[in-house]
Design an enzyme around this catalytic site. Structure first.
Site, PDB file in Angstrom:
ATOM      1  N   ASP A   1       1.595   8.296 -20.170  1.00  0.00           N
ATOM      2  CA  ASP A   1       0.931   7.593 -19.268  1.00  0.00           C
ATOM      3  C   ASP A   1       1.783   6.402 -18.913  1.00  0.00           C
ATOM      4  OD1 ASP A   1      -0.232   6.758 -16.869  1.00  0.00           O
ATOM      5  OD2 ASP A   1      -2.271   7.315 -17.778  1.00  0.00           O
TER       6      ASP A   1
HETATM    7  C1  BGC Z   1      -2.154   6.846 -14.237  1.00  0.00           C
HETATM    8  C2  BGC Z   1      -1.294   8.066 -14.128  1.00  0.00           C
HETATM    9  C3  BGC Z   1      -0.285   8.072 -12.881  1.00  0.00           C
HETATM   10  C4  BGC Z   1       0.572   7.016 -13.333  1.00  0.00           C
HETATM   11  C5  BGC Z   1       1.911   6.825 -12.588  1.00  0.00           C
HETATM   12  C6  BGC Z   1      -0.939   5.714 -14.227  1.00  0.00           C
HETATM   13  O1  BGC Z   1      -1.697   4.081 -14.082  1.00  0.00           O
HETATM   14  O2  BGC Z   1      -3.091   6.915 -15.209  1.00  0.00           O
HETATM   15  O3  BGC Z   1      -2.232   8.998 -13.748  1.00  0.00           O
HETATM   16  O4  BGC Z   1       0.563   9.173 -13.018  1.00  0.00           O
HETATM   17  O5  BGC Z   1      -0.087   5.595 -13.343  1.00  0.00           O
HETATM   18  O6  BGC Z   1       1.394   6.315 -11.088  1.00  0.00           O
END
Ligand code: BGC
Length: 759
Positions: A229
């Site tokens: 993530d």
């Molecule tokens: C989120 C993810 C997301 C990623 C890219 C993160 O903060 O938890 O779900 O895909 O950002 O935007």
């Protein structure tokens, strides 16, 4: 490993390899131009394509895209085909914009209704989350676009999401928090899995070898790439060893350098690094080498967004058939700003810059329905004025039916923060009460990503739960309210009466550093049903404008081996006067008494469309896993021999037919017998009971003999039955010293039992 990838690995320098393990920027992988390795882009996900212009992160930097209903809504459709269709549409859009991977589906379990990101997640039930998640993955990947099933694992709160350690026992992980991911991996082969920010039992997911390597890759057979993530990486080298291939976003070169230094120092082997790089290369080349052109039409997808919403809205109440509204005969009032400005999606990374919004007011106008609209409260959704309230109440007095559009403003639930209450803004609750006081036909239409408290539930005639229904929710609402479409969604989560009733009320979201999952496997309806607690609306619940009759439940066998499984079927008939869809649910209850189990668990569901008077037979296949729990003593799934009840119903609290079956376990041994094992432990288990029962009867007889109840009472301060129960709790070691029995004898005895069961 593919020969092309082997070839590339042999040509890449250490620095290039390390570089491939982190992003080039916020959304792209690094290219290695001299070897023709391209850079690919990824985008959020999951309910619309949030492609960024340049390297932006904000909604404003996004390309306008069609926003579809969020996970909380689509899960309520209980429709695998619908999720697959949504995936296909996103796959087409992704190809058009050269997006290699859609960052979704988000399938974490809704442990608490307070989790700020529940709007993105699917269900409190792992079977629903897994089945629908896998369908979405199949849809996207049918267009040769990758998916990123997220957030692996136990990402159940937003408070301290980057650092909190979720303290969860293994059985709970295996039965509740991991199976949806397992289902996706085994049934839809996602190209990537996104690890979560949080730690599990002290180890961050981004460097958790047990999670990423032992379970995901080795046990489940995951073939794709694990991506972090965004910002989840702490110890990059440990992450590589744990099977985290790609760190996102860019790391400023710091962690690439950590990798290089570790290889030079010999603390990371080139083989370990190559393994990570090979997964990145596979992901990049699979997309670029088989790229399909994406053809899509925004207006068609806008219409599709409404169709998906129609299938997803849940009719929670409909007294006196106030819905559907008979447009021609009635004076209809719409009130509440959500009617003009619906909340279509949640805040954070899934936020879409909508292609176009169609509100209920727009849709009613387009359909020429002559609906009157007054605001009812201020556009901030949380304040009002006496004039606005008075205007709404006066209009409500004149109307035949009042539809009040209510719900949560975005500030109440968003990525990065949890809610602290189930309450809706006070002004909205007050408005609903005031309207209900002057009109008996008040219909509440809700916009929220998670359950809310409904203090007015008994005062209104109807409630339509629309969740966060995407950019064309207005069309869906008008079609449903006026009967052009028939509601068919069912709740994929329980609506509790009070926050205090929720399973993890006492421990959520923990002390900041840790959060202890003391409710264990008792999540959602597994908790409320086992405790026989009243709820506001139960899991699996939802009404229709028609009625369904369940009949003729059949099981292919009433007794079978766990490995053979069983087929269950039931006939569903539409007994009303309009076409409609029913979500038929199958639950299994373990009556063997071998282990602590929830009152029942969902093991099958299907959605059937029926014309008035039409019947269809729905069939479910149950396998060993449908009856099994995670047995920590044997580190495996285990379905104890004995009785189970199969229940089929219209919700978890509306069971229409049941059948009892007998399962015979093919794994005979539930645990290893030791001198501390009791006779009762063994007696509870059918295979073990078979070897201990004669000995147990003998032990009881040795004490009771032929004594009558009176004679027994003179000798012992308890009854014969109590003596038998007490004997069950005696571990074998207690026999030491009796009739010259030594510890060695006891060890031999337990060894003999173990061998007998191993046969
Ligand atoms: C989120 C993810 C997301 C990623 C890219 C993160 O903060 O938890 O779900 O895909 O950002 O935007």
């Amino acid at each position: 490993m593919d020969t092309k990838i082997k070839e590339l690995l042999s040509q890449l320098t250490l620095e290039e390899k390390a570089g491939l393990c982190s992003g080039k920027d916020f959304w792209r992988t690094k290219p290695v131009e001299r070897l023709g390795i391209p850079s690919v882009m990824v985008s959020d996900g999951p309910s619309g394509l949030r492609t960024q212009v340049e390297n932006g992160v904000n909604e404003n930097d996004s390309r306008a895209a069609v926003s579809f209903p969020s996970g909380c809504a689509t899960a309520s459709s209980f429709d695998r085909n619908l999720l697959r269709n949504l995936g296909e549409i996103l796959g087409e859009e992704a190809n058009n914009y050269n997006v290699s991977t859609v960052l979704g589906p988000a399938i974490n379990i809704k442990r608490s209704p307070l989790c700020g990101r529940n709007f993105e997640y699917l269900s409190e039930d792992p079977y629903v989350a897994g089945e629908l998640g896998a369908a979405y993955v199949k849809g996207v990947q049918s267009k040769n676009v990758g998916t990123s099933v997220k957030h692996f694992a136990a990402n159940n709160q937003e408070t301290n999401r980057f650092s909190v350690s979720e303290e969860v026992d293994e059985r709970t992980l295996r039965e509740i928090y991991l199976p949806a991911f397992e289902n996706c991996v085994k049934n839809s082969a996602p190209t990537t899995i996104m690890c979560s920010y949080n730690a599990i039992n002290g180890e961050l997911s981004s460097q958790n070898k047990w999670l990423l390597k032992d379970v995901l890759r080795d046990e489940w057979g995951f073939k794709g790439m694990v991506v972090s993530d965004w910002g989840a990486v702490y110890d990059r080298v440990k992450g590589i060893k744990a099977d985290l291939s790609l760190e996102m976003p860019y790391s400023g070169g710091h962690t690439d350098n950590d990798i290089v230094q570790a290889v030079k120092a010999g603390t990371l082997t080139m083989e370990e690094l190559d393994e990570a790089v090979s997964h990145v290369l596979e992901m990049v080349l699979n997309y670029t080498e088989h790229k399909q052109s994406g053809v899509f039409d925004m207006d068609k997808d806008h219409a599709e967004s409404a169709r998906i919403a129609e299938e997803s809205c849940v009719l929670l109440k409909n007294d006196n058939a106030v819905l559907p509204i008979k447009a021609s005969a009635e004076k209809v009032l719409f009130t509440g700003c959500f009617a003009e400005n619906p909340r279509y999606g949640g805040g954070g990374s899934s936020k879409i810059k909508c292609y176009k919004m169609t509100s209920a007011v727009d849709a009613a106008r387009e359909a020429g329905l002559g609906v009157k609209y007054v605001k009812g409260y201020n556009e901030d959704f949380v304040t009002t004025t006496a004039a606005l309230t008075d205007e709404a109440v006066a209009a409500a007095r004149e109307a035949d039916t009042v539809v009040v559009f209510a719900g949560l403003p975005e500030s109440y639930e968003t990525e990065g923060a949890d809610r602290t209450t189930l309450d809706m803004p006070q002004v909205q609750n007050e408005l609903i009460e005031k309207l209900a006081a002057v009109n008996k036909n008040v219909v509440v239409v809700l916009h929220n990503g998670a359950p809310v408290a409904m203090p007015w539930v008994d005062k209104v005639a109807a409630i339509l739960e629309c969740y966060l229904g995407g950019e064309n929710i207005g069309t869906a609402q008008v079609n449903l309210l006026f009967g052009k479409a028939n509601p068919s969604g069912k709740l994929a989560e329980t609506f509790p009466l009070r926050l205090e009733d929720t399973p993890c009320y006492l421990t959520y979201p923990g002390n900041g550093r840790t959060c202890v999952y003391s409710e264990g496997i008792f999540v959602g309806y597994r908790w409320y049903d086992s405790r026989k607690m009243p709820v506001l609306f139960p899991f699996g619940y939802g009404l229709s404008y028609t009625t369904f009759e369940y009949s003729n439940l059949k099981v292919s066998k009433s007794a079978f081996k766990d490995s053979d499984g069983v087929e269950v079927s039931i006939t569903i008939k539409n007994t009303g006067s309009v076409e409609g869809k029913e979500v038929v649910q199958l639950y299994v209850s373990d009556k063997t008494g071998v282990e602590v189990r929830p009152e029942k668990e969902l093991k099958g569901f299907d959605k059937v469309n029926l014309k008035p008077g039409e019947s269809k037979e729905v069939t479910f296949k149950l396998d060993r896993r449908s009856f099994a729990f995670w047995n920590i003593d044997i580190d495996d799934w285990y379905a104890p021999s004995g009785k189970y009840i199969i229940s089929i119903g219209a919700s978890s609290r509306d069971i229409r037919a049941t059948a009892e079956v007998d399962v015979t376990s093919t794994s005979k041994k539930a645990f290893t017998i030791t001198p501390q094992t009791t006779m009762g432990d063994m007696l509870r288990n059918r295979e073990m009971a078979a070897i201990i029962k004669p000995e147990f009867d003998q032990a009881c007889h040795a004490v009771i003999g032929d004594l009558s109840d009176e004679e027994f009472a003179k000798l012992f301060p308890f009854t014969k039955d109590a003596m038998i129960e007490m004997t069950k709790s005696n571990p074998f070691r207690l026999n030491r010293g009796k009739n010259g029995i030594t510890m060695e004898d006891i060890l031999k005895q337990v060894e003999r039992y173990n061998k007998e069961l191993d046969k």
